[in-house]
Scaffold this motif. Structure first.
Motif, PDB file in Angstrom:
ATOM      1  N   ARG A  36       0.819  -1.197  -0.031  1.00  0.00           N
ATOM      2  CA  ARG A  36      -0.030  -0.024   0.140  1.00  0.00           C
ATOM      3  C   ARG A  36       0.934   1.215  -0.094  1.00  0.00           C
ATOM      4  NH1 ARG A  36      -2.348  -4.304   1.784  1.00  0.00           N
ATOM      5  NH2 ARG A  36      -4.681  -4.469   1.883  1.00  0.00           N
ATOM      6  N   ASP A  37       1.893   1.178   0.599  1.00  0.00           N
ATOM      7  CA  ASP A  37       2.760   2.445   0.879  1.00  0.00           C
ATOM      8  C   ASP A  37       3.391   2.684  -0.630  1.00  0.00           C
ATOM      9  OD1 ASP A  37       2.419   2.765   3.478  1.00  0.00           O
ATOM     10  OD2 ASP A  37       4.190   1.681   4.207  1.00  0.00           O
ATOM     11  N   SER A  38       3.969   1.634  -1.140  1.00  0.00           N
ATOM     12  CA  SER A  38       4.673   1.875  -2.526  1.00  0.00           C
ATOM     13  C   SER A  38       3.416   2.250  -3.540  1.00  0.00           C
ATOM     14  CB  SER A  38       4.911   0.491  -3.229  1.00  0.00           C
ATOM     15  OG  SER A  38       5.971   0.081  -2.375  1.00  0.00           O
ATOM     16  N   VAL A  39       1.981   1.800  -3.533  1.00  0.00           N
ATOM     17  CA  VAL A  39       0.929   2.329  -4.378  1.00  0.00           C
ATOM     18  C   VAL A  39       0.761   3.858  -4.090  1.00  0.00           C
ATOM     19  CG1 VAL A  39      -1.213   2.410  -4.709  1.00  0.00           C
ATOM     20  CG2 VAL A  39      -0.154   0.222  -4.675  1.00  0.00           C
ATOM     21  N   ILE A  51       1.258  13.382 -14.284  1.00  0.00           N
ATOM     22  CA  ILE A  51       0.720  12.182 -15.000  1.00  0.00           C
ATOM     23  C   ILE A  51      -1.043  11.891 -14.705  1.00  0.00           C
ATOM     24  CG2 ILE A  51       0.895   9.661 -15.749  1.00  0.00           C
ATOM     25  CD1 ILE A  51       3.898  10.003 -14.694  1.00  0.00           C
ATOM     26  N   ALA A  52      -1.711  11.893 -15.473  1.00  0.00           N
ATOM     27  CA  ALA A  52      -3.179  11.734 -15.294  1.00  0.00           C
ATOM     28  C   ALA A  52      -3.545  10.345 -14.685  1.00  0.00           C
ATOM     29  CB  ALA A  52      -4.092  11.765 -16.511  1.00  0.00           C
ATOM     30  N   ARG A  53      -4.261  10.237 -13.806  1.00  0.00           N
ATOM     31  CA  ARG A  53      -4.573   8.986 -13.155  1.00  0.00           C
ATOM     32  C   ARG A  53      -5.067   7.969 -14.205  1.00  0.00           C
ATOM     33  NH1 ARG A  53      -8.019  10.504  -7.807  1.00  0.00           N
ATOM     34  NH2 ARG A  53      -6.428  11.770  -6.603  1.00  0.00           N
ATOM     35  N   ASP A  54      -5.537   8.193 -15.296  1.00  0.00           N
ATOM     36  CA  ASP A  54      -6.071   7.301 -16.196  1.00  0.00           C
ATOM     37  C   ASP A  54      -4.973   7.231 -17.417  1.00  0.00           C
ATOM     38  OD1 ASP A  54      -6.762   9.449 -17.413  1.00  0.00           O
ATOM     39  OD2 ASP A  54      -8.744   8.958 -18.123  1.00  0.00           O
ATOM     40  N   ASP A  55      -3.945   7.769 -17.344  1.00  0.00           N
ATOM     41  CA  ASP A  55      -2.849   7.724 -18.370  1.00  0.00           C
ATOM     42  C   ASP A  55      -2.861   6.257 -18.794  1.00  0.00           C
ATOM     43  OD1 ASP A  55      -0.387   7.371 -19.962  1.00  0.00           O
ATOM     44  OD2 ASP A  55      -0.106   9.513 -19.121  1.00  0.00           O
ATOM     45  N   PRO A  56      -3.010   5.926 -20.234  1.00  0.00           N
ATOM     46  CA  PRO A  56      -3.040   4.699 -20.778  1.00  0.00           C
ATOM     47  C   PRO A  56      -1.670   3.930 -20.748  1.00  0.00           C
ATOM     48  CG  PRO A  56      -3.170   6.360 -22.596  1.00  0.00           C
ATOM     49  CD  PRO A  56      -3.449   7.130 -21.142  1.00  0.00           C
ATOM     50  N   ARG A  57      -0.538   4.581 -20.367  1.00  0.00           N
ATOM     51  CA  ARG A  57       0.651   4.104 -20.209  1.00  0.00           C
ATOM     52  C   ARG A  57       1.035   3.538 -18.682  1.00  0.00           C
ATOM     53  NH1 ARG A  57       4.045   8.837 -21.729  1.00  0.00           N
ATOM     54  NH2 ARG A  57       2.378   9.845 -20.266  1.00  0.00           N
ATOM     55  N   MET A  58       0.238   3.998 -17.791  1.00  0.00           N
ATOM     56  CA  MET A  58       0.519   3.586 -16.417  1.00  0.00           C
ATOM     57  C   MET A  58      -0.776   2.586 -15.917  1.00  0.00           C
ATOM     58  SD  MET A  58       2.555   4.107 -13.946  1.00  0.00           S
ATOM     59  CE  MET A  58       2.427   3.817 -12.051  1.00  0.00           C
ATOM     60  N   HIS A  59      -0.369   1.527 -15.333  1.00  0.00           N
ATOM     61  CA  HIS A  59      -1.335   0.742 -14.713  1.00  0.00           C
ATOM     62  C   HIS A  59      -0.792   0.150 -13.558  1.00  0.00           C
ATOM     63  CE1 HIS A  59      -2.387   0.710 -18.996  1.00  0.00           C
ATOM     64  NE2 HIS A  59      -3.841   0.232 -18.579  1.00  0.00           N
ATOM     65  N   PHE A  60      -1.574  -0.100 -12.501  1.00  0.00           N
ATOM     66  CA  PHE A  60      -1.190  -0.777 -11.186  1.00  0.00           C
ATOM     67  C   PHE A  60      -1.780  -2.122 -11.342  1.00  0.00           C
ATOM     68  CE2 PHE A  60      -1.142   3.534 -10.293  1.00  0.00           C
ATOM     69  CZ  PHE A  60      -0.122   3.854  -9.363  1.00  0.00           C
TER      70      PHE A  60
END
Length: 140
Positions: A36-39, A51-60
């Protein structure tokens, strides 16, 4: 966390249009962690770098059944959140899952965090079901 910060900053240095087209470099990041801390750190770095939360290049990403509350929270907050659904022969899959549990021992502690959330959600749903008449009830 430092590695993730570096990768997220590299992601920020390449620009992306709304349709997912990249210019100045093409990179995507799947940050697979149950911590959780890393997230939280990654989300803060994304915000700081614009960086937008919904940036298509970034996923958790998290494994199904581990840190589910983290994945749900990320999704509700507008981040791209994915679940890995392990599939395969039980005898082959179990050792892999046990290694993931060993690597992510903090995710086991997360179960204590998830229990009250699950309990509250269960009570919320039960209350809603009592308030709404069933679609299958017969009125006389």
């Amino acid at each position: 966390n430092q590695c993730a910060e570096v990768l997220i900053s590299r992601l920020a240095s390449s620009t992306c249009t709304g349709d997912g087209e990249s210019f100045g470099g093409s990179a995507s990041l799947f940050l697979a962690t149950h911590n959780r801390d890393s997230v939280a750190i990654a989300c803060n770095v994304m915000a700081a770098l614009g960086i937008a939360r919904d940036d298509p290049r970034m996923h958790f990403c998290q494994i199904q059944g581990m840190a589910d509350d983290v994945t749900i929270s990320l999704g509700l907050e507008g981040y791209n959140a994915l679940k890995l659904v392990p599939y395969g022969v039980f005898g082959e899959l179990l050792p892999w899952l046990l290694r993931r549990l060993e690597e992510n021992h903090d995710a086991l502690g997360g179960a204590a965090t998830e229990r009250p959330l699950l309990r509250n959600e269960l009570w919320r749903r039960l209350a809603l079901s009592v308030q709404r008449p069933s679609l299958f009830s017969v009125s006389r």
